[in-house]
Design a protein around this motif. Sequence first.
Motif, PDB file in Angstrom:
ATOM      1  N   TRP A  74       0.872  -1.186   0.000  1.00 43.20           N
ATOM      2  CA  TRP A  74       0.000   0.000   0.000  1.00 43.20           C
ATOM      3  C   TRP A  74       0.903   1.229   0.000  1.00 43.20           C
ATOM      4  N   ALA A  75       1.376   1.622  -1.178  1.00 41.40           N
ATOM      5  CA  ALA A  75       2.355   2.704  -1.275  1.00 41.40           C
ATOM      6  C   ALA A  75       1.683   4.045  -1.033  1.00 41.40           C
ATOM      7  N   PHE A  76       2.298   4.870  -0.169  1.00 40.56           N
ATOM      8  CA  PHE A  76       1.839   6.232   0.115  1.00 40.56           C
ATOM      9  C   PHE A  76       2.904   7.218  -0.347  1.00 40.56           C
ATOM     10  N   ARG A  77       2.466   8.423  -0.708  1.00 36.73           N
ATOM     11  CA  ARG A  77       3.367   9.501  -1.112  1.00 36.73           C
ATOM     12  C   ARG A  77       3.339  10.582  -0.041  1.00 36.73           C
ATOM     13  N   VAL A  78       4.503  11.113   0.298  1.00 32.29           N
ATOM     14  CA  VAL A  78       4.643  12.149   1.319  1.00 32.29           C
ATOM     15  C   VAL A  78       5.040  13.449   0.629  1.00 32.29           C
ATOM     16  N   SER A  79       4.215  14.467   0.754  1.00 41.33           N
ATOM     17  CA  SER A  79       4.502  15.796   0.202  1.00 41.33           C
ATOM     18  C   SER A  79       4.904  16.723   1.344  1.00 41.33           C
ATOM     19  N   ILE A  80       5.871  17.596   1.060  1.00 41.05           N
ATOM     20  CA  ILE A  80       6.390  18.529   2.064  1.00 41.05           C
ATOM     21  C   ILE A  80       6.363  19.928   1.480  1.00 41.05           C
ATOM     22  N   ARG A  81       5.709  20.830   2.166  1.00 47.64           N
ATOM     23  CA  ARG A  81       5.714  22.247   1.810  1.00 47.64           C
ATOM     24  C   ARG A  81       6.197  23.039   3.012  1.00 47.64           C
ATOM     25  N   TYR A  82       6.739  24.221   2.750  1.00 46.85           N
ATOM     26  CA  TYR A  82       7.247  25.086   3.808  1.00 46.85           C
ATOM     27  C   TYR A  82       6.482  26.403   3.786  1.00 46.85           C
ATOM     28  N   LEU A  83       5.892  26.748   4.932  1.00 47.88           N
ATOM     29  CA  LEU A  83       5.136  27.987   5.033  1.00 47.88           C
ATOM     30  C   LEU A  83       6.091  29.169   5.006  1.00 47.88           C
ATOM     31  N   SER A  84       5.688  30.207   4.294  1.00 44.80           N
ATOM     32  CA  SER A  84       6.586  31.334   4.082  1.00 44.80           C
ATOM     33  C   SER A  84       6.843  32.107   5.356  1.00 44.80           C
ATOM     34  N   ALA A  85       5.851  32.185   6.236  1.00 46.28           N
ATOM     35  CA  ALA A  85       5.996  33.039   7.416  1.00 46.28           C
ATOM     36  C   ALA A  85       6.929  32.435   8.463  1.00 46.28           C
ATOM     37  N   THR A  86       6.792  31.131   8.713  1.00 45.19           N
ATOM     38  CA  THR A  86       7.562  30.507   9.795  1.00 45.19           C
ATOM     39  C   THR A  86       8.660  29.586   9.293  1.00 45.19           C
ATOM     40  N   GLY A  87       8.597  29.137   8.044  1.00 44.08           N
ATOM     41  CA  GLY A  87       9.586  28.197   7.544  1.00 44.08           C
ATOM     42  C   GLY A  87       9.407  26.792   8.073  1.00 44.08           C
ATOM     43  N   PRO A  89       7.701  22.984   8.245  1.00 43.35           N
ATOM     44  CA  PRO A  89       7.178  22.074   7.214  1.00 43.35           C
ATOM     45  C   PRO A  89       5.693  21.796   7.421  1.00 43.35           C
ATOM     46  N   THR A  90       4.980  21.699   6.323  1.00 36.34           N
ATOM     47  CA  THR A  90       3.593  21.258   6.302  1.00 36.34           C
ATOM     48  C   THR A  90       3.525  20.039   5.401  1.00 36.34           C
ATOM     49  N   THR A  91       3.070  18.910   5.938  1.00 35.88           N
ATOM     50  CA  THR A  91       3.126  17.653   5.220  1.00 35.88           C
ATOM     51  C   THR A  91       1.732  17.161   4.868  1.00 35.88           C
ATOM     52  N   SER A  92       1.682  16.334   3.830  1.00 39.59           N
ATOM     53  CA  SER A  92       0.458  15.624   3.464  1.00 39.59           C
ATOM     54  C   SER A  92       0.870  14.236   3.005  1.00 39.59           C
ATOM     55  N   VAL A  93       0.111  13.236   3.452  1.00 40.48           N
ATOM     56  CA  VAL A  93       0.408  11.833   3.150  1.00 40.48           C
ATOM     57  C   VAL A  93      -0.839  11.226   2.528  1.00 40.48           C
ATOM     58  N   ALA A  94      -0.720  10.661   1.329  1.00 43.64           N
ATOM     59  CA  ALA A  94      -1.858  10.068   0.628  1.00 43.64           C
ATOM     60  C   ALA A  94      -1.343   9.010  -0.334  1.00 43.64           C
ATOM     61  N   ASN A  95      -2.230   8.085  -0.684  1.00 45.14           N
ATOM     62  CA  ASN A  95      -1.866   7.042  -1.645  1.00 45.14           C
ATOM     63  C   ASN A  95      -2.401   7.346  -3.035  1.00 45.14           C
ATOM     64  N   TYR A  96      -2.674   8.614  -3.332  1.00 45.64           N
ATOM     65  CA  TYR A  96      -3.120   9.038  -4.652  1.00 45.64           C
ATOM     66  C   TYR A  96      -2.651  10.472  -4.859  1.00 45.64           C
ATOM     67  N   GLY A  97      -2.738  10.952  -6.080  1.00 45.18           N
ATOM     68  CA  GLY A  97      -2.316  12.315  -6.382  1.00 45.18           C
ATOM     69  C   GLY A  97      -0.814  12.422  -6.584  1.00 45.18           C
ATOM     70  N   ASP A  98      -0.370  13.659  -6.799  1.00 39.09           N
ATOM     71  CA  ASP A  98       1.036  13.935  -7.036  1.00 39.09           C
ATOM     72  C   ASP A  98       1.779  14.177  -5.726  1.00 39.09           C
ATOM     73  N   ARG A  99       3.099  14.042  -5.805  1.00 41.93           N
ATOM     74  CA  ARG A  99       3.945  14.305  -4.643  1.00 41.93           C
ATOM     75  C   ARG A  99       4.691  15.616  -4.845  1.00 41.93           C
ATOM     76  N   VAL A 100       4.719  16.469  -3.800  1.00 39.01           N
ATOM     77  CA  VAL A 100       5.395  17.762  -3.845  1.00 39.01           C
ATOM     78  C   VAL A 100       6.465  17.766  -2.762  1.00 39.01           C
ATOM     79  N   ARG A 101       7.677  18.110  -3.144  1.00 37.06           N
ATOM     80  CA  ARG A 101       8.784  18.210  -2.187  1.00 37.06           C
ATOM     81  C   ARG A 101       9.437  19.589  -2.351  1.00 37.06           C
TER      82      ARG A 101
END
Length: 397
Positions: A74-87, A89-101
């Motif tokens: 059951w492969a999951f993808r982990v996306s990581i974004r960084y908020l501009s104000a604090t720097g 990480p904001t993460t999202s984990v799902a087994n569908y959709g695209d991955r953002v790093r």
Amino acid sequence: MTTFPSPKTPTVAIARVLRGLGLTQGRGHDFRVEGDYRNGERIGTYVLVLTRHADEVIAANADEIERLTGETGWAFRVSIRYLSATGRPTTSVANYGDRVRDEPPATHEEPPAPAADPDPEPQPEPEPVAAADPEPTPDATEEPPAPEVPAAGSPSAGYFKGARVRAWGRQRAEALRWSGSQAHLVAMASSAGLSYDKNGVLRDRRRPGCAGTAVDETRLAPLVKAGFITVTEPYGPGYKQVNVTQDGAEAMHLWVIYRPTPVDKDRKQEREPLRPLLGGEYAARRDQAAAEAQRLREAERAALYAALEELHFWEAWEDARWEVWATVNGITHRLGRRAPVNWMPTAEDMERHNLSPEAVAGLHVNALRFRRKPELPKSTPIRPLHVAPLPPVPPRG
């Protein structure tokens, strides 16, 4: 050593991996596992990250999470974004959709200035050199001249305009991608004889009063969804009339004038979606509906990121309040990760425990801002575009 059976669902697979990293599952804890549904069908599983601590742990172990879930099937993808104000990480984990790093924000340090030479030696001034004529670059190529447009009112201008109109009409006709049967169905809808009888059978009545010929209605749905044909009840419920729209009449005219080659399709392919008429009214309505849906999604995304910023700020304030509360009460082990609700240090606590006045003042200022924990807004599910159907045009004789 305890061994667990292989997970039977993606929910169990990702929850087991995250709990193995020290995160807690459930409402009010670090994360929850949810299902994403569209049109009543489950399209995937995602992780709802609830705390800043969980974001940091998931970001630090993103590759490990993908590897472990991949081993379970059951492969999951982990996306990581960084908020501009604090720097942070904001993460999202799902087994569908695209991955953002996203790349983590780097701290730029200015290089030290070079030490000045106390006694610099005077440099001789360069002798003036006569300016030479610039030579043309051998690789430079001249741009081709723009095509000349005929003067308005001249015979050539009329020919030029007609050629453009014909080229555009031919392009619109080729883009229809109709089969011969679909084109024949649109031609029948252009007359007054295509309608449903009282038994719900689609019939083509070439003459008034005749029983007509039964028509396979499986080809009808793609033409209706593309805006070429509309089904109405002009004489009340139970009597359905099939007519072409303005886009359908114009498309039929282009089909007859330019005669594009019909596409060879089987019965299954004739039920696949069709492209609306290029430059037609239905295409304009669909583009407008898509733009409005995109605007709403962007507004929801902006509201979600703003709420995440507020939630992360609240977590930092709650951590600072807990540190002060633990100092006042002599607690060295963090239990529950929360201080009592509405507790704030008093002046006596500041004097007895030598608390920082600036830190205490910041707690009191933000206490007015955070009367309760910020909540994340609920996002609406993605629904199919709703495009208003086109009205029918009067049938030709």
